[in-house]
Write a protein that holds these residues in place. Structure first.
Motif, PDB file in Angstrom:
ATOM      1  N   SER A   1     -17.115  14.296  12.259  1.00 55.12           N
ATOM      2  CA  SER A   1     -18.551  14.172  11.991  1.00 55.12           C
ATOM      3  C   SER A   1     -18.807  12.885  11.234  1.00 55.12           C
ATOM      4  N   ASP A   2     -20.063  12.673  10.847  1.00 53.63           N
ATOM      5  CA  ASP A   2     -20.434  11.455  10.120  1.00 53.63           C
ATOM      6  C   ASP A   2     -20.174  11.563   8.628  1.00 53.63           C
ATOM      7  N   ILE A   3     -19.583  12.662   8.178  1.00 48.65           N
ATOM      8  CA  ILE A   3     -19.338  12.852   6.749  1.00 48.65           C
ATOM      9  C   ILE A   3     -18.168  11.973   6.298  1.00 48.65           C
ATOM     10  N   SER A   4     -18.348  11.316   5.153  1.00 44.82           N
ATOM     11  CA  SER A   4     -17.292  10.457   4.590  1.00 44.82           C
ATOM     12  C   SER A   4     -16.447  11.275   3.620  1.00 44.82           C
ATOM     13  N   PHE A   5     -15.144  11.396   3.928  1.00 41.59           N
ATOM     14  CA  PHE A   5     -14.222  12.168   3.093  1.00 41.59           C
ATOM     15  C   PHE A   5     -13.249  11.245   2.362  1.00 41.59           C
ATOM     16  N   VAL A   6     -12.947  11.615   1.129  1.00 43.48           N
ATOM     17  CA  VAL A   6     -11.843  11.006   0.391  1.00 43.48           C
ATOM     18  C   VAL A   6     -10.877  12.135   0.047  1.00 43.48           C
ATOM     19  N   GLU A   7      -9.648  12.017   0.502  1.00 44.12           N
ATOM     20  CA  GLU A   7      -8.664  13.079   0.263  1.00 44.12           C
ATOM     21  C   GLU A   7      -8.021  12.898  -1.103  1.00 44.12           C
ATOM     22  N   GLY A   8      -7.974  13.966  -1.877  1.00 47.00           N
ATOM     23  CA  GLY A   8      -7.321  13.888  -3.173  1.00 47.00           C
ATOM     24  C   GLY A   8      -7.931  14.840  -4.182  1.00 47.00           C
ATOM     25  N   ASN A   9      -7.365  14.803  -5.385  1.00 48.18           N
ATOM     26  CA  ASN A   9      -7.827  15.643  -6.490  1.00 48.18           C
ATOM     27  C   ASN A   9      -8.955  14.929  -7.227  1.00 48.18           C
ATOM     28  N   ALA A  10     -10.118  15.554  -7.294  1.00 51.32           N
ATOM     29  CA  ALA A  10     -11.305  14.909  -7.867  1.00 51.32           C
ATOM     30  C   ALA A  10     -11.167  14.630  -9.360  1.00 51.32           C
ATOM     31  N   SER A  11     -10.224  15.272 -10.036  1.00 50.03           N
ATOM     32  CA  SER A  11     -10.059  15.033 -11.470  1.00 50.03           C
ATOM     33  C   SER A  11      -9.259  13.761 -11.761  1.00 50.03           C
ATOM     34  N   GLU A  12      -8.708  13.126 -10.732  1.00 51.13           N
ATOM     35  CA  GLU A  12      -7.941  11.898 -10.915  1.00 51.13           C
ATOM     36  C   GLU A  12      -8.856  10.678 -10.812  1.00 51.13           C
ATOM     37  N   ASP A  13      -8.707   9.778 -11.769  1.00 50.80           N
ATOM     38  CA  ASP A  13      -9.572   8.592 -11.827  1.00 50.80           C
ATOM     39  C   ASP A  13      -9.476   7.765 -10.548  1.00 50.80           C
ATOM     40  N   GLU A  14      -8.266   7.637 -10.004  1.00 48.35           N
ATOM     41  CA  GLU A  14      -8.065   6.821  -8.808  1.00 48.35           C
ATOM     42  C   GLU A  14      -8.865   7.362  -7.628  1.00 48.35           C
TER      43      GLU A  14
ATOM     44  N   ASN B   1     -13.623  21.896 -12.713  1.00 45.60           N
ATOM     45  CA  ASN B   1     -14.918  21.238 -12.866  1.00 45.60           C
ATOM     46  C   ASN B   1     -15.017  20.527 -14.216  1.00 45.60           C
ATOM     47  N   LEU B   2     -14.443  21.137 -15.239  1.00 50.00           N
ATOM     48  CA  LEU B   2     -14.457  20.536 -16.578  1.00 50.00           C
ATOM     49  C   LEU B   2     -13.690  19.215 -16.596  1.00 50.00           C
ATOM     50  N   PHE B   3     -12.525  19.193 -15.962  1.00 45.30           N
ATOM     51  CA  PHE B   3     -11.734  17.965 -15.883  1.00 45.30           C
ATOM     52  C   PHE B   3     -12.468  16.882 -15.103  1.00 45.30           C
ATOM     53  N   VAL B   4     -13.133  17.278 -14.022  1.00 46.12           N
ATOM     54  CA  VAL B   4     -13.883  16.309 -13.219  1.00 46.12           C
ATOM     55  C   VAL B   4     -15.020  15.698 -14.037  1.00 46.12           C
ATOM     56  N   VAL B   5     -15.735  16.547 -14.761  1.00 43.75           N
ATOM     57  CA  VAL B   5     -16.849  16.063 -15.586  1.00 43.75           C
ATOM     58  C   VAL B   5     -16.348  15.093 -16.648  1.00 43.75           C
ATOM     59  N   LEU B   6     -15.261  15.435 -17.313  1.00 43.90           N
ATOM     60  CA  LEU B   6     -14.694  14.557 -18.345  1.00 43.90           C
ATOM     61  C   LEU B   6     -14.290  13.200 -17.762  1.00 43.90           C
ATOM     62  N   SER B   7     -13.601  13.228 -16.622  1.00 38.53           N
ATOM     63  CA  SER B   7     -13.143  11.990 -15.991  1.00 38.53           C
ATOM     64  C   SER B   7     -14.316  11.144 -15.521  1.00 38.53           C
ATOM     65  N   ALA B   8     -15.290  11.794 -14.874  1.00 40.87           N
ATOM     66  CA  ALA B   8     -16.437  11.062 -14.330  1.00 40.87           C
ATOM     67  C   ALA B   8     -17.276  10.443 -15.435  1.00 40.87           C
ATOM     68  N   ARG B   9     -17.498  11.193 -16.518  1.00 38.00           N
ATOM     69  CA  ARG B   9     -18.305  10.673 -17.622  1.00 38.00           C
ATOM     70  C   ARG B   9     -17.615   9.504 -18.316  1.00 38.00           C
ATOM     71  N   GLN B  10     -16.297   9.544 -18.367  1.00 36.68           N
ATOM     72  CA  GLN B  10     -15.549   8.456 -18.988  1.00 36.68           C
ATOM     73  C   GLN B  10     -15.649   7.171 -18.174  1.00 36.68           C
TER      74      GLN B  10
END
Length: 335
Positions: A151-164, A187-196
Motif C-alpha cells: 500500500s501507500d503507507i510508509s513503514f519503518v521497521e524497528g523498536n520505536a523506543s530506540e532513537d535511531e 509507550n512510556l519509553f517512546v514518550v521519553l525518547s521522543a521528547r528528548q
C-alpha cells in the motif's frame, strides 16, 4: 581511485572490461583479425560458448586463446559471485522498498509518526489518511509490515523506543507522534525518547491503566488517551443520550461524505496583523460554515462564541459545515 578498487562490485566490473579489452586487442593484432571478428572471437572465448574459429589460428594466436580462456574463467567466476552477492544483499525487494521509503521520509516535513500498527494505530492511520495527512508507521512485526507494504503507507521497521528508529521516521521534522503500543511501559519509553529528541513535538500516547496516565504526562506526553475508558463511557452515553452521541459521532467521521468539523488558525483567514470580530468575518454568509467554538491563545475554549468576539492572534476557530461548505472555505482562504 583507491575507493573504486576497494569496492568488490566495481573491481569485478573493471576486471570484466579489462579481460574483454585484452581479448579484442589480442585477436586484432596477434591473429590479424578485423575489429568485428576480434570482438566476436573474444565474446565466444570468454563465455566458453564453443563456436568455431572465424579464421584459422596460428601457433601464437592459439597460445593467446588458451591464456584468455584461463584468465576469463577465473575473472567470470569471481564476477558472478560478487554480482550475485550484490543482488541478494543490496537489491532485494525488501531493501529497495526500505530505501525508497527512507528517501521519501527524508523529504517529509510536519508529518505524523504512529508507533505501532495494531487496532488503535490502524484507526489513527485511517483517520489521518482521510484528512490527507502525511504519516509514517513504526512497526517491529515484520508480518504486519509485509501485509501492508504494497500500500501507500510508509513503514519503518524497528523498536520505536530506540532513537535511531525514531530518527529514521523523521522525528526532527515531524509535528506529532502518536504512540499506540499495547504496553504502557513501551509507550512510556517512546514518550521519553521522543521528547528528548524533539522538545517541540506534540506527543499523544495510549494508556491501558489509570496509574500510567500521570507517568506518561510527566514523561512528556501532551495528551494521554485511554481507549477502554472512552469505550465504556461511549457505551453508557448511548443509553443516556443516544441521539446526541450519534450526532457527535457523525461529526467526528472523516468528513468525505458527511457533516464535518474543522479547526482553523485565525491567521489563515484574516488579513496579516489585523484582529477582527466574528461578525466582520461572517463565515456563515461567505461559505455556509458556522463557528461553534473558539480557542484562545492561552488554550481556553469558548463554546458558541458571540458575534462580537474579537479574533486574537495565535488563536483558532472551530467551524461546522457540510463537506461542500468546508471545501468552499478551504478554497476561499487557500487552506
Amino acid at each position: 581511485m583507491y575507493r573504486f578498487f576497494k569496492s568488490k562490485f566495481y573491481l569485478a566490473l573493471f576486471l570484466l572490461i579489462f579481460v574483454f579489452t585484452i581479448g579484442v586487442l589480442g585477436f586484432r593484432f596477434i591473429a590479424d583479425m578485423s575489429w568485428v571478428d576480434a570482438t566476436y572471437m573474444t565474446v565466444i572465448t570468454v563465455t566458453t560458448v564453443g563456436f568455431g574459429e572465424v579464421i584459422p589460428l596460428d601457433e601464437h594466436a592459439r597460445l593467446f586463446t588458451v591464456f584468455l580462456i584461463i584468465i576469463s574463467v577465473f575473472v567470470f567466476a569471481y564476477a558472478i559471485s560478487v554480482i550475485t552477492e550484490y543482488i541478494l544483499s543490496r537489491s532485494s525487494l525488501r531493501n529497495i522498498i526500505q530505501r525508497k521509503t527512507l528517501k521519501k521520509i527524508s523529504r517529509m516535513e510536519d508529518h505524523i509518526i504512529i508507533c505501532g500498527f495494531g487496532r488503535n494505530g490502524r484507526q489513527a492511520a485511517e483517520k489521518l489518511s482521510a484528512h490527507d495527512q502525511e504519516f509514517v508507521i513504526i512497526e517491529k512485526d515484520r508480518d504486519i509490515i509485509e501485509r501492508y507494504e504494497t500500500s501507500d503507507i510508509s513503514f519503518v521497521e524497528g523498536n520505536a523506543s530506540e532513537d535511531e528508529v525514531l530518527e529514521k521516521a523523521g522525528i526532527d521534522q515531524a509535528k506529532c507522534l502518536i504512540t499506540a503500543l499495547p504496553s504502557d511501559a513501551d509507550n512510556l519509553f517512546v514518550v521519553l525518547s521522543a521528547r528528548q529528541i524533539n522538545s517541540k513535538l506534540l506527543i499523544i500516547s495510549r494508556a491501558s491503566q489509570e496509574s500510567s496516565y500521570k507517568k506518561l504526562k510527566l514523561a512528556g506526553a501532551d495528551n494521554v488517551i485511554m481507549p477502554d475508558k472512552i469505550g465504556g463511557e461511549h457505551m453508557a452515553s448511548l443509553v443516556v443520550v443516544p441521539d446526541l452521541v450519534e450526532f457527535i459521532d457523525n461529526l467526528s467521521i472523516s468528513g468525505k461524505n458527511t457533516t464535518n468539523v474543522e479547526e482553523i488558525k485565525t491567521e489563515d483567514i484574516t488579513a496579516s496583523g489585523k484582529e477582527i470580530t466574528l461578525k466582520e468575518l461572517d463565515l456563515r454568509k461567505e461559505t455556509g460554515c458556522t463557528v461553534i467554538g473558539y480557542k484562545t491563545p492561552d488554550g481556553e475554549y469558548v463554546i458558541n462564541p458571540e458575534a462580537t468576539l474579537k479574533l486574537a492572534k495565535e488563536s483558532k476557530i472551530i467551524v461546522l459545515g457540510r463537506p461542500e461548505q468546508i471545501e468552499l472555505l478551504k478554497q476561499k482562504y487557500d487552506l
